[in-house]
Design an enzyme around this catalytic site. Structure first.
Site, PDB file in Angstrom:
ATOM      1  N   HIS A 388       0.804  -1.229   0.000  1.00 28.34           N
ATOM      2  CA  HIS A 388       0.000   0.000   0.000  1.00 28.34           C
ATOM      3  C   HIS A 388       0.831   1.271   0.000  1.00 28.34           C
ATOM      4  O   HIS A 388       0.312   2.338   0.327  1.00 28.34           O
ATOM      5  CB  HIS A 388      -0.899   0.049   1.239  1.00 28.34           C
ATOM      6  CG  HIS A 388      -1.948  -1.010   1.286  1.00 28.34           C
ATOM      7  ND1 HIS A 388      -3.228  -0.815   0.833  1.00 28.34           N
ATOM      8  CD2 HIS A 388      -1.896  -2.287   1.722  1.00 28.34           C
ATOM      9  CE1 HIS A 388      -3.931  -1.926   1.005  1.00 28.34           C
ATOM     10  NE2 HIS A 388      -3.143  -2.839   1.545  1.00 28.34           N
ATOM     11  N   LYS A 579      -8.073  13.669   4.887  1.00 24.33           N
ATOM     12  CA  LYS A 579      -7.155  12.523   4.808  1.00 24.33           C
ATOM     13  C   LYS A 579      -6.140  12.701   5.929  1.00 24.33           C
ATOM     14  O   LYS A 579      -6.078  13.757   6.548  1.00 24.33           O
ATOM     15  CB  LYS A 579      -6.442  12.489   3.457  1.00 24.33           C
ATOM     16  CG  LYS A 579      -5.840  13.843   3.041  1.00 24.33           C
ATOM     17  CD  LYS A 579      -5.281  13.836   1.632  1.00 24.33           C
ATOM     18  CE  LYS A 579      -6.321  14.009   0.540  1.00 24.33           C
ATOM     19  NZ  LYS A 579      -6.554  12.796  -0.231  1.00 24.33           N
ATOM     20  N   ARG A 580      -5.336  11.668   6.200  1.00 26.49           N
ATOM     21  CA  ARG A 580      -4.292  11.842   7.204  1.00 26.49           C
ATOM     22  C   ARG A 580      -3.396  13.016   6.829  1.00 26.49           C
ATOM     23  O   ARG A 580      -3.208  13.337   5.659  1.00 26.49           O
ATOM     24  CB  ARG A 580      -3.471  10.550   7.313  1.00 26.49           C
ATOM     25  CG  ARG A 580      -4.176   9.450   8.075  1.00 26.49           C
ATOM     26  CD  ARG A 580      -4.477   9.857   9.502  1.00 26.49           C
ATOM     27  NE  ARG A 580      -3.270   9.856  10.293  1.00 26.49           N
ATOM     28  CZ  ARG A 580      -2.952   8.943  11.211  1.00 26.49           C
ATOM     29  NH1 ARG A 580      -3.799   7.964  11.471  1.00 26.49           N
ATOM     30  NH2 ARG A 580      -1.823   9.014  11.888  1.00 26.49           N
ATOM     31  N   LYS A 585       1.036  14.341   1.130  1.00 25.71           N
ATOM     32  CA  LYS A 585      -0.331  14.622   0.676  1.00 25.71           C
ATOM     33  C   LYS A 585      -0.527  16.118   0.411  1.00 25.71           C
ATOM     34  O   LYS A 585      -1.476  16.516  -0.236  1.00 25.71           O
ATOM     35  CB  LYS A 585      -1.341  14.115   1.698  1.00 25.71           C
ATOM     36  CG  LYS A 585      -1.355  12.585   1.846  1.00 25.71           C
ATOM     37  CD  LYS A 585      -2.338  12.145   2.919  1.00 25.71           C
ATOM     38  CE  LYS A 585      -2.257  10.663   3.256  1.00 25.71           C
ATOM     39  NZ  LYS A 585      -2.961   9.799   2.303  1.00 25.71           N
ATOM     40  N   THR A 689      -8.534   6.514  -1.606  1.00 25.67           N
ATOM     41  CA  THR A 689      -9.872   5.950  -1.756  1.00 25.67           C
ATOM     42  C   THR A 689     -10.919   7.036  -1.482  1.00 25.67           C
ATOM     43  O   THR A 689     -12.035   6.965  -1.996  1.00 25.67           O
ATOM     44  CB  THR A 689     -10.091   4.769  -0.794  1.00 25.67           C
ATOM     45  OG1 THR A 689      -9.589   5.126   0.505  1.00 25.67           O
ATOM     46  CG2 THR A 689      -9.372   3.538  -1.290  1.00 25.67           C
ATOM     47  N   LYS A 693     -14.664   8.127  -3.320  1.00 27.40           N
ATOM     48  CA  LYS A 693     -15.914   8.426  -2.613  1.00 27.40           C
ATOM     49  C   LYS A 693     -16.467   9.780  -3.048  1.00 27.40           C
ATOM     50  O   LYS A 693     -17.679   9.943  -3.247  1.00 27.40           O
ATOM     51  CB  LYS A 693     -15.682   8.397  -1.094  1.00 27.40           C
ATOM     52  CG  LYS A 693     -15.298   7.010  -0.578  1.00 27.40           C
ATOM     53  CD  LYS A 693     -14.715   7.040   0.845  1.00 27.40           C
ATOM     54  CE  LYS A 693     -14.004   5.717   1.145  1.00 27.40           C
ATOM     55  NZ  LYS A 693     -13.132   5.785   2.338  1.00 27.40           N
TER      56      LYS A 693
HETATM   57  C1  26Q Z   1       3.417  -0.106  10.422  1.00 25.91           C
HETATM   58  C2  26Q Z   1       4.303  -0.487  11.398  1.00 25.91           C
HETATM   59  C3  26Q Z   1       4.286   0.106  12.648  1.00 25.91           C
HETATM   60  C4  26Q Z   1       3.333   1.077  12.914  1.00 25.91           C
HETATM   61  C5  26Q Z   1       2.444   1.459  11.942  1.00 25.91           C
HETATM   62  C6  26Q Z   1       2.497   0.887  10.680  1.00 25.91           C
HETATM   63  C7  26Q Z   1       1.543   1.318   9.628  1.00 25.91           C
HETATM   64  C8  26Q Z   1       0.198   1.436   9.929  1.00 25.91           C
HETATM   65  C9  26Q Z   1      -0.702   1.847   8.960  1.00 25.91           C
HETATM   66  C10 26Q Z   1       1.963   1.608   8.352  1.00 25.91           C
HETATM   67  C11 26Q Z   1       1.052   2.010   7.377  1.00 25.91           C
HETATM   68  C12 26Q Z   1      -0.299   2.130   7.669  1.00 25.91           C
HETATM   69  C13 26Q Z   1      -1.298   2.553   6.709  1.00 25.91           C
HETATM   70  C14 26Q Z   1      -1.085   2.832   5.432  1.00 25.91           C
HETATM   71  C15 26Q Z   1      -2.154   3.288   4.543  1.00 25.91           C
HETATM   72  O1  26Q Z   1      -3.248   3.580   4.970  1.00 25.91           O
HETATM   73  N1  26Q Z   1      -1.889   3.370   3.235  1.00 25.91           N
HETATM   74  C16 26Q Z   1      -2.897   3.807   2.291  1.00 25.91           C
HETATM   75  O2  26Q Z   1      -3.583   2.656   1.817  1.00 25.91           O
HETATM   76  C17 26Q Z   1      -4.694   3.024   1.033  1.00 25.91           C
HETATM   77  C18 26Q Z   1      -5.434   1.750   0.676  1.00 25.91           C
HETATM   78  O3  26Q Z   1      -4.702   1.018  -0.259  1.00 25.91           O
HETATM   79  C19 26Q Z   1      -4.247   3.804  -0.193  1.00 25.91           C
HETATM   80  O4  26Q Z   1      -5.396   4.230  -0.875  1.00 25.91           O
HETATM   81  C20 26Q Z   1      -3.405   5.002   0.202  1.00 25.91           C
HETATM   82  O5  26Q Z   1      -2.874   5.629  -0.951  1.00 25.91           O
HETATM   83  C21 26Q Z   1      -2.282   4.565   1.126  1.00 25.91           C
HETATM   84  O6  26Q Z   1      -1.584   5.696   1.604  1.00 25.91           O
END
Ligand code: 26Q
Length: 844
Positions: A388, A579-580, A585, A689, A693
């Site tokens: 992702h 978004k975050r 971004k 995503t 929406k």
């Molecule tokens: C990993 C290890 C330790 C702590 C946290 C994490 C961690 C947690 C969440 C790393 C990444 C995430 C989330 C990533 C994320 O949300 N990515 C998004 O995924 C969406 C669905 O595919 C995409 O649409 C976005 O572009 C992408 O940023």
């Protein structure tokens, strides 16, 4: 933690056989039926739940009692279907999908389950007959925020689609006691509050402490002789119980219910007797509670993972419990494990569950006593990996030290997987040491560590990106050596979103209008929205479409008034960026646009009366440790305060930043938006995503050629999309040439004035130091090329203003956005996964 010396806890096994004695009563053999599907039947069950589950009469019930009894009643209607589906899945042994995800950002359940079960009308009438407004019950529900953002919400959309498509699926994850923090602002700065979503209990979960599994950690490995074969066993040092909590995942009006199984950590009941006897009761108890921290809280980082031990504990905890659960309870008696790939696929939602690869190997080799090669052949077919991200800093690595300490047997297995993999690499390329170093699952710098994405790629039958551009960059930039080594392993599945939640529930007005035009059926066959294209030419339809948008804006206005005391001005364009908060971004780019408009007014270069009235809405949480992101939040709020209060603006620009953006708020915001901001630096956003929406709800997009924006623009047409900024190859070329942000600053008067205004302290009460780090970062570093895309963004925003002035043409384009984005249903994503990766079939 409980030491190995303490009495080991027997893992209770799911046993259907010893239940046969209690299942002989004729009434127990009859199929389970729900309450009668009538208003009366609903009321009866509701009152029964109020009395027997809450222990109160209606007259003395609290809001929470009524919400609980109501939710339990809805649940009661679904249970019969659920039990039937579980039985059929076990009986047919059809291949199922185990979706392994550390996050599920579900949103509220009540309305979704009402919709799925077709009970909305009956339930509304039933409550009305009891003098209860169903909206008051809806408002009681606390959304489970068990995810950070896109990845977690995607998992929730996917399990909704699988249930709706009757595909056997179990979602496995973690039941965090505290989800994503609740965001508040103090003096415009983010403050994080714990999200105690379980304080009042949850009516949606079915806890099964009797099926708790023992999950082990630490210790050492040893070899032993097993009738002439040398085998390895793991002697762990401590363990924790994984308690399953089941949640129903109902399909939309198809009578199907899948399962989401989230694991909660519980200390083993046995105390460490030595500590206990030494009189240190406190120590013995605190070791207990420490085990329970494993599922205590969701990590709020969604990039730059920190390699924290507790995070690896969480990952192993839920993955080991899930794989063990499937093997122990879902397979027919006497199942031949060689056939496991015909029975299950474990889909890895990013690298977070990748420790499941060595875990399955450990179970197959050490416990089930399969040969290594046979086990590896099975494992490679049972996993598939979704990536992702594209940011190198977001790729998970775990230090070998840590893995060895926490999971010594898994480390050995990872080493052996790597050895055999590198032997294959050598066979192909000879002793090309650079190649070998580049492809090794173990990296040596800056410290010896395990590259989880590489492990997932080697182990997975398929590796997919989440949008066309992302998958291409994944093949060409992130994992090129692997793409060459494994032809055919890489594929794309473009993300999607569930139209049930994000159209039907969030935007009932639009949904009704669509159904009036093209009939029913589109909610499960979203490409049918194409039939709306001709309606874009119909002035009556356009008027109705505008009316829906206006009503949605009024509704949002009401939500924000009650929630935050905000007011939305009539006639404003709603320009939304939710978004975050992350530098890539580029919330800063949006902010520079706002500051530019403001500066043009106060410098007298543009008359306020000539500015298109716009309300800019932000929603964004920053990871608590991400200092720059938090500073940007502070600046957005500071700009908002100044702009909103300056009389020279004549109310034509407004900046609103409701705190604590979550799924529930998204459901009000997205349907009301006119303009969707998708402005990441090209090549950085894997998919997005939210962009889907917004388009599906008739907002126009201003966006870069990034992630799924590319596909949105291709589908809606250039003339219905505001494209700006460098393309990914142009970004690369500018980096190669040498990017100097100051040149852009010097060369653009609007930009200079906007930056100078921020630097002057105009938004920080004259104190120049507060936002200086943001300004210098943009001028002297600007990793995400905000300044390089600024002029193109401002020019495109001017085109947005012009386009908005012709409301009828705008509506025409908005309708075409809806009509042409049916592709982005998560049902289609699921079909793609099924065809390209899983090869499973619906169980009809
Ligand atoms: C990993 C290890 C330790 C702590 C946290 C994490 C961690 C947690 C969440 C790393 C990444 C995430 C989330 C990533 C994320 O949300 N990515 C998004 O995924 C969406 C669905 O595919 C995409 O649409 C976005 O572009 C992408 O940023």
């Amino acid at each position: 933690m409980t030491a190995s010396e303490s009495t080991p806890e027997p893992t209770p096994q799911h046993s259907t056989s010893n239940n046969s004695a209690v299942a002989t009563h004729p009434l127990a053999l009859a199929p389970v039926t729900g309450p009668a599907s009538t208003v009366d039947g609903f009321v009866r069950q509701f009152l029964r739940n109020l009395n027997y589950e809450r222990g109160v009469p209606l007259s003395a019930s609290s809001d929470n009692d009524r919400y609980f009894a109501f939710a339990l009643t809805v649940r009661d209607y679904l249970v019969a279907r659920w039990l039937e589906d579980l039985r059929r899945q076990r009986e047919t042994q059809a291949k199922g999908v185990c979706y392994l995800s550390a996050e599920y950002l579900l949103g509220r359940q009540l309305d979704n389950d009402l919709l799925a079960s077709g009970l909305t009308e009956i339930a509304t009438e039933a409550m009305a007959s009891c003098g209860i407004d169903i909206d008051d019950l809806r408002a009681q529900e606390v959304e489970p925020g068990l995810g950070n953002g896109g990845l977690g919400r995607l998992a929730a959309c996917f399990i909704d689609s699988l249930a709706t498509m009757s595909v056997p699926n179990i979602g496995y994850g973690i039941r965090y006691e505290y989800g994503i923090f609740r965001q508040t602002f103090e003096d415009g700065q983010q403050v994080e509050q714990p999200d105690a979503w379980l304080t009042l209990g949850s009516p949606w979960e079915f806890p099964h402490p009797e099926f708790a599994r023992t999950i082990s950690f630490g210790g050492h490995t040893e070899t032993y002789d097993d009738e002439g074969t040398t085998r390895t066993r793991w002697v762990p040092a401590w363990n924790v119980q994984a308690v399953p909590y089941n949640y129903m995942v109902p399909g939309y009006l198809n009578g199907r219910v899948n399962t989401l199984r989230l694991w909660g950590a519980k200390a083993t009941n046995s105390f460490d007797l030595r500590v206990f006897n030494s009189g240190d009761f406190q120590d013995a108890v605190s070791a207990q509670t420490q085990a329970e921290t494993i599922s205590k809280v969701l990590y709020p980082e969604d990039s730059t993972p920190q390699g924290k031990e507790l995070r690896l504990q969480q990952q192993y905890f839920f993955v080991a419990a899930s794989i063990g659960d499937f093997l122990d309870h879902m397979l027919a008696p006497g199942f031949d494990l060689e056939n496991l790939p015909d029975r299950v696929i474990f889909q890895l939602n990013d690298t977070h569950p990748v420790i499941g690869v060595p875990e399955l190997m450990r179970v197959l080799v050490d416990e089930k006593k399969l040969e290594w090669d046979a086990a590896w052949a099975i494992t490679q077919k049972c996993f598939a990996y979704t990536c992702h991200t594209l940011l190198p800093e977001a790729l998970e690595v775990w230090s070998v030290d840590l893995v060895g300490r926490l999971l010594p047997r898994h480390l050995e297995i990872i080493y052996r997987i790597n050895e055999e993999f590198l032997a294959e690499v050598r066979e192909r390329y000879g002793d090309d040491e650079i190649k070998i170093r580049n492809m090794s699952i173990i990296s040596e710098f800056p410290e010896r560590s395990v590259r989880m994405a590489y492990l997932a790629t080697v182990a997975g039958s398929k590796v997919n990106g989440v949008a066309e551009l992302h998958s291409q960059l994944l093949r060409e930039k992130v994992l090129p050596d692997f793409n060459e080594f494994y032809p055919g392993k890489f594929t794309n599945v473009t993300n999607g979103v569930t139209p049930r939640r994000f159209m039907r529930l969030a935007n009932p007005g639009l949904s009704e209008l669509i159904t009036e035009a093209i009939g029913t059926g589109w909610l499960t066959d979203l490409e049918r929205l194409r039939e709306l294209e001709s309606y874009a030419e119909d002035p009556v339809f356009r008027k109705a479409f505008t009316d829906v948008k206006a009503a949605n804006k009024r509704h949002l206005g009401e939500v924000l008034r009650v929630r935050d005391g905000f007011e939305i001005s009539d006639g404003h364009m709603l320009d939304v960026m939710v978004k975050r908060l992350h530098e890539y971004k580029r919330q800063m780019l949006k902010l520079l646009h706002i500051v530019t408009l403001y500066e043009q007014i106060i410098s007298g270069r543009v008359a306020a009366s000539d500015v298109t009235p716009r309300t800019f809405i932000f929603g964004a949480k920053a990871a608590p440790g991400y200092v720059m992101a938090k500073r940007i939040i502070h600046l957005i709020n500071a700009v908002g305060t100044v702009v909103n209060e300056d009389p020279r603006v004549e109310g034509r620009l407004k900046v609103l930043f409701p705190p604590n953006y979550n799924v529930t708020l998204a459901e009000s915001l997205i349907p009301a938006a006119d303009l969707s901001e998708q402005i990441s630096l090209a090549g950085k956003e894997a998919s997005g995503t939210g962009n889907m929406k917004f388009a599906l709800n008739g907002a126009l997009t201003i966006g870069t050629d990034d992630g799924a924006n590319v596909e949105i623009r291709e589908l809606v047409g250039d003339e219905n999309f505001f494209l700006f900024g460098m393309s990914e190859p142009e970004v690369e070329a500018l980096w190669a040439k040498g990017y100097k942000p100051t040149e852009f600053y010097q060369g653009d008067e609007n930009l200079r004035r906007a930056m100078d205004l921020i630097a002057s302290g105009a938004f920080s009460g004259g104190d120049k130091s507060v936002f200086e780090p943001i300004v210098s970062n943009l001028l002297y570093d600007d990793r995400f090329m905000v300044l390089a895309d600024y002029s193109s963004y401002i020019a495109e925003q001017a085109k947005v203003d012009t386009a908005y002035a012709d409301q009828d043409a705008w509506t025409h384009a908005a309708i075409l956005n809806v009509a042409r984005t049916g592709f982005f249903s998560s049902d289609r994503s699921m079909r793609d996964y099924i065809d390209r990766i899983w090869h499973t079939r619906p169980l009809l």
